[in-house]
Design a protein around this motif. Structure first.
Motif, PDB file in Angstrom:
ATOM      1  N   ASP A   1       0.832  -1.205   0.000  1.00  0.00           N
ATOM      2  CA  ASP A   1       0.000   0.000   0.000  1.00  0.00           C
ATOM      3  C   ASP A   1       0.867   1.256   0.000  1.00  0.00           C
ATOM      4  O   ASP A   1       0.578   2.223  -0.719  1.00  0.00           O
ATOM      5  N   ILE A   2       1.915   1.250   0.808  1.00  0.00           N
ATOM      6  CA  ILE A   2       2.832   2.393   0.866  1.00  0.00           C
ATOM      7  C   ILE A   2       3.480   2.621  -0.498  1.00  0.00           C
ATOM      8  O   ILE A   2       3.622   3.763  -0.952  1.00  0.00           O
TER       9      ILE A   2
ATOM     10  N   GLY B   1      -5.977   9.068  -2.258  1.00  0.00           N
ATOM     11  CA  GLY B   1      -5.021   8.005  -2.568  1.00  0.00           C
ATOM     12  C   GLY B   1      -5.377   6.699  -1.896  1.00  0.00           C
ATOM     13  O   GLY B   1      -5.264   5.620  -2.497  1.00  0.00           O
ATOM     14  N   VAL B   2      -5.840   6.772  -0.643  1.00  0.00           N
ATOM     15  CA  VAL B   2      -6.215   5.563   0.091  1.00  0.00           C
ATOM     16  C   VAL B   2      -7.398   4.876  -0.586  1.00  0.00           C
ATOM     17  O   VAL B   2      -7.445   3.647  -0.693  1.00  0.00           O
ATOM     18  N   ARG B   3      -8.362   5.668  -1.062  1.00  0.00           N
ATOM     19  CA  ARG B   3      -9.510   5.074  -1.748  1.00  0.00           C
ATOM     20  C   ARG B   3      -9.077   4.396  -3.048  1.00  0.00           C
ATOM     21  O   ARG B   3      -9.646   3.388  -3.459  1.00  0.00           O
ATOM     22  N   LEU B   4      -8.055   4.943  -3.693  1.00  0.00           N
ATOM     23  CA  LEU B   4      -7.578   4.348  -4.939  1.00  0.00           C
ATOM     24  C   LEU B   4      -6.826   3.036  -4.708  1.00  0.00           C
ATOM     25  O   LEU B   4      -6.605   2.275  -5.650  1.00  0.00           O
ATOM     26  N   LEU B   5      -6.452   2.765  -3.456  1.00  0.00           N
ATOM     27  CA  LEU B   5      -5.776   1.502  -3.165  1.00  0.00           C
ATOM     28  C   LEU B   5      -6.669   0.309  -3.475  1.00  0.00           C
ATOM     29  O   LEU B   5      -6.180  -0.779  -3.779  1.00  0.00           O
ATOM     30  N   ASP B   6      -7.978   0.512  -3.379  1.00  0.00           N
ATOM     31  CA  ASP B   6      -8.917  -0.578  -3.620  1.00  0.00           C
ATOM     32  C   ASP B   6      -9.302  -0.711  -5.090  1.00  0.00           C
ATOM     33  O   ASP B   6     -10.059  -1.606  -5.453  1.00  0.00           O
ATOM     34  N   VAL B   7      -8.803   0.198  -5.916  1.00  0.00           N
ATOM     35  CA  VAL B   7      -9.072   0.110  -7.354  1.00  0.00           C
ATOM     36  C   VAL B   7      -8.063  -0.861  -7.971  1.00  0.00           C
ATOM     37  O   VAL B   7      -6.855  -0.718  -7.756  1.00  0.00           O
ATOM     38  N   PRO B   8      -8.540  -1.852  -8.745  1.00  0.00           N
ATOM     39  CA  PRO B   8      -7.630  -2.872  -9.300  1.00  0.00           C
ATOM     40  C   PRO B   8      -6.775  -2.354 -10.455  1.00  0.00           C
ATOM     41  O   PRO B   8      -6.952  -2.734 -11.615  1.00  0.00           O
ATOM     42  N   LEU B   9      -5.831  -1.468 -10.130  1.00  0.00           N
ATOM     43  CA  LEU B   9      -4.899  -0.945 -11.128  1.00  0.00           C
ATOM     44  C   LEU B   9      -3.480  -1.318 -10.728  1.00  0.00           C
ATOM     45  O   LEU B   9      -3.127  -1.262  -9.548  1.00  0.00           O
ATOM     46  N   SER B  10      -2.658  -1.656 -11.710  1.00  0.00           N
ATOM     47  CA  SER B  10      -1.263  -1.962 -11.425  1.00  0.00           C
ATOM     48  C   SER B  10      -0.508  -0.666 -11.166  1.00  0.00           C
ATOM     49  O   SER B  10      -0.961   0.429 -11.504  1.00  0.00           O
ATOM     50  N   GLU B  11       0.672  -0.797 -10.552  1.00  0.00           N
ATOM     51  CA  GLU B  11       1.491   0.385 -10.295  1.00  0.00           C
ATOM     52  C   GLU B  11       1.908   1.058 -11.596  1.00  0.00           C
ATOM     53  O   GLU B  11       1.968   2.284 -11.682  1.00  0.00           O
ATOM     54  N   ASP B  12       2.175   0.252 -12.638  1.00  0.00           N
ATOM     55  CA  ASP B  12       2.533   0.815 -13.946  1.00  0.00           C
ATOM     56  C   ASP B  12       1.392   1.656 -14.504  1.00  0.00           C
ATOM     57  O   ASP B  12       1.614   2.729 -15.086  1.00  0.00           O
ATOM     58  N   ALA B  13       0.149   1.176 -14.338  1.00  0.00           N
ATOM     59  CA  ALA B  13      -1.012   1.923 -14.833  1.00  0.00           C
ATOM     60  C   ALA B  13      -1.177   3.228 -14.063  1.00  0.00           C
ATOM     61  O   ALA B  13      -1.510   4.271 -14.637  1.00  0.00           O
ATOM     62  N   ILE B  14      -0.934   3.191 -12.752  1.00  0.00           N
ATOM     63  CA  ILE B  14      -1.027   4.396 -11.930  1.00  0.00           C
ATOM     64  C   ILE B  14      -0.003   5.435 -12.377  1.00  0.00           C
ATOM     65  O   ILE B  14      -0.308   6.618 -12.536  1.00  0.00           O
ATOM     66  N   LEU B  15       1.234   4.984 -12.606  1.00  0.00           N
ATOM     67  CA  LEU B  15       2.286   5.902 -13.045  1.00  0.00           C
ATOM     68  C   LEU B  15       1.969   6.487 -14.421  1.00  0.00           C
ATOM     69  O   LEU B  15       2.190   7.675 -14.669  1.00  0.00           O
ATOM     70  N   ALA B  16       1.447   5.646 -15.325  1.00  0.00           N
ATOM     71  CA  ALA B  16       1.094   6.117 -16.668  1.00  0.00           C
ATOM     72  C   ALA B  16      -0.042   7.136 -16.587  1.00  0.00           C
ATOM     73  O   ALA B  16      -0.020   8.161 -17.278  1.00  0.00           O
ATOM     74  N   ALA B  17      -1.040   6.863 -15.731  1.00  0.00           N
ATOM     75  CA  ALA B  17      -2.161   7.786 -15.576  1.00  0.00           C
ATOM     76  C   ALA B  17      -1.685   9.112 -15.001  1.00  0.00           C
ATOM     77  O   ALA B  17      -2.118  10.182 -15.430  1.00  0.00           O
ATOM     78  N   ARG B  18      -0.785   9.044 -14.031  1.00  0.00           N
ATOM     79  CA  ARG B  18      -0.246  10.263 -13.430  1.00  0.00           C
ATOM     80  C   ARG B  18       0.495  11.100 -14.469  1.00  0.00           C
ATOM     81  O   ARG B  18       0.356  12.326 -14.500  1.00  0.00           O
ATOM     82  N   LYS B  19       1.256  10.440 -15.341  1.00  0.00           N
ATOM     83  CA  LYS B  19       1.982  11.160 -16.385  1.00  0.00           C
ATOM     84  C   LYS B  19       1.026  11.874 -17.335  1.00  0.00           C
ATOM     85  O   LYS B  19       1.232  13.036 -17.694  1.00  0.00           O
ATOM     86  N   VAL B  20      -0.055  11.180 -17.719  1.00  0.00           N
ATOM     87  CA  VAL B  20      -1.044  11.781 -18.617  1.00  0.00           C
ATOM     88  C   VAL B  20      -1.697  12.996 -17.961  1.00  0.00           C
ATOM     89  O   VAL B  20      -1.839  14.060 -18.580  1.00  0.00           O
ATOM     90  N   LEU B  21      -2.082  12.848 -16.700  1.00  0.00           N
ATOM     91  CA  LEU B  21      -2.741  13.949 -16.001  1.00  0.00           C
ATOM     92  C   LEU B  21      -1.824  15.163 -15.854  1.00  0.00           C
ATOM     93  O   LEU B  21      -2.252  16.305 -16.052  1.00  0.00           O
ATOM     94  N   ILE B  22      -0.570  14.920 -15.504  1.00  0.00           N
ATOM     95  CA  ILE B  22       0.376  16.028 -15.342  1.00  0.00           C
ATOM     96  C   ILE B  22       0.594  16.762 -16.656  1.00  0.00           C
ATOM     97  O   ILE B  22       0.553  18.001 -16.716  1.00  0.00           O
ATOM     98  N   GLU B  23       0.815  15.994 -17.733  1.00  0.00           N
ATOM     99  CA  GLU B  23       1.088  16.617 -19.038  1.00  0.00           C
ATOM    100  C   GLU B  23      -0.092  17.465 -19.505  1.00  0.00           C
ATOM    101  O   GLU B  23       0.070  18.609 -19.947  1.00  0.00           O
ATOM    102  N   HIS B  24      -1.306  16.917 -19.408  1.00  0.00           N
ATOM    103  CA  HIS B  24      -2.477  17.655 -19.887  1.00  0.00           C
ATOM    104  C   HIS B  24      -2.834  18.809 -18.953  1.00  0.00           C
ATOM    105  O   HIS B  24      -3.299  19.854 -19.415  1.00  0.00           O
TER     106      HIS B  24
END
Length: 235
Positions: free
Chosen positions: A123-124, A151-174
């Motif tokens: 989780d950390i 962030g804690v609520r997103l822990l229960d979402v079935p996403l891989s760490e790679d998907a989280i990092l990719a999503a974060r990159k998209v959000l930051i860029e846009h």
């Protein structure tokens, strides 16, 4: 307020402890109509759910930003009535983003208390991938308080760490692209004004623009997910 599947199981004492406020504060907000009434269970005991926790956290954040109770009441009155605890957590994160510095250093025990649940090593790591938590010295952590609950609520979402990092990159860029274009747009409007007018306009536009971006993004995401779900059913 129980728009999710989770049952209202918290007593008023447990709700206050989860939110980090006093029972008196909970009752005060309830008396002002800022917090929905509890669900009355057996023995006439009021029970609170995730929606109460999320709304209480939003109220506290709004108050910390300097808003009066009247202003908070107006703000909450403008929100859609069917917002889920997750939606409320997003609003709180947006409100918290107005603050200049949200990072705090806390112990592992305090981090878990604020999260409202035990946190495993995995989780950390996921929270760190979302830039919500960073390992500090010893058994301490630097935490972005404005994003922790989301962030804690997103822990229960079935996403891989790679998907989280990719999503974060998209959000930051846009987000950066949108911020740059909006800044260019407003720059022409304030070019002929004095410094006091520019400061006043900035103070008013910041929360309005953030709220507009949030609303637009939520609608667009809802439409995209709806089209995806519909397509997967017909495909």
């Amino acid at each position: 307020m129980t728009t999710e599947a989770e049952e209202p199981t918290l007593t008023i004492d447990e709700l206050a402890a989860r939110a980090g406020v006093t029972v008196r504060t909970v009752r005060f907000y309830g008396g002002k109509g800022l917090l929905p009434p509890p669900v009355i269970g057996p023995r006439r005991v009021g029970r609170y759910g995730p929606g109460h926790v999320a709304r209480l956290a939003l109220i506290e954040e709004l108050q910390q930003q300097g808003m009066t109770l009247a202003a908070i009441e107006r703000y909450l009155g403008q929100l859609p009535p069917d917002l889920t605890p997750h939606d409320l957590a997003i609003h709180r994160a947006v409100v918290a983003s107005w603050a200049p510095d949200l990072e705090e250093t806390v112990s592992r025990r305090e981090l878990e208390r604020r999260a409202g649940r035990p946190l495993a090593a995995e989780d950390i790591e996921r929270l760190a991938a979302m830039n919500v938590v960073m390992q500090g010295d010893g058994d301490t952590f630097r935490v972005d308080s404005g994003l922790l609950r989301l962030g804690v609520r997103l822990l229960d979402v079935p996403l891989s760490e790679d998907a989280i990092l990719a999503a974060r990159k998209v959000l930051i860029e846009h987000s950066r692209a949108a911020a740059h274009e909006l800044a260019q747009l407003f720059r022409g409007e304030v070019a002929e004004r004095d410094a006091r007018d520019v400061k006043s306009l900035s103070a008013h536009m910041h929360p309005l623009v953030v709220q507009a971006l949030l609303t637009t993004f939520q609608r667009s995401l809802r439409e995209e997910l709806s089209e995806w779900v519909t397509g997967s059913r017909t495909g």
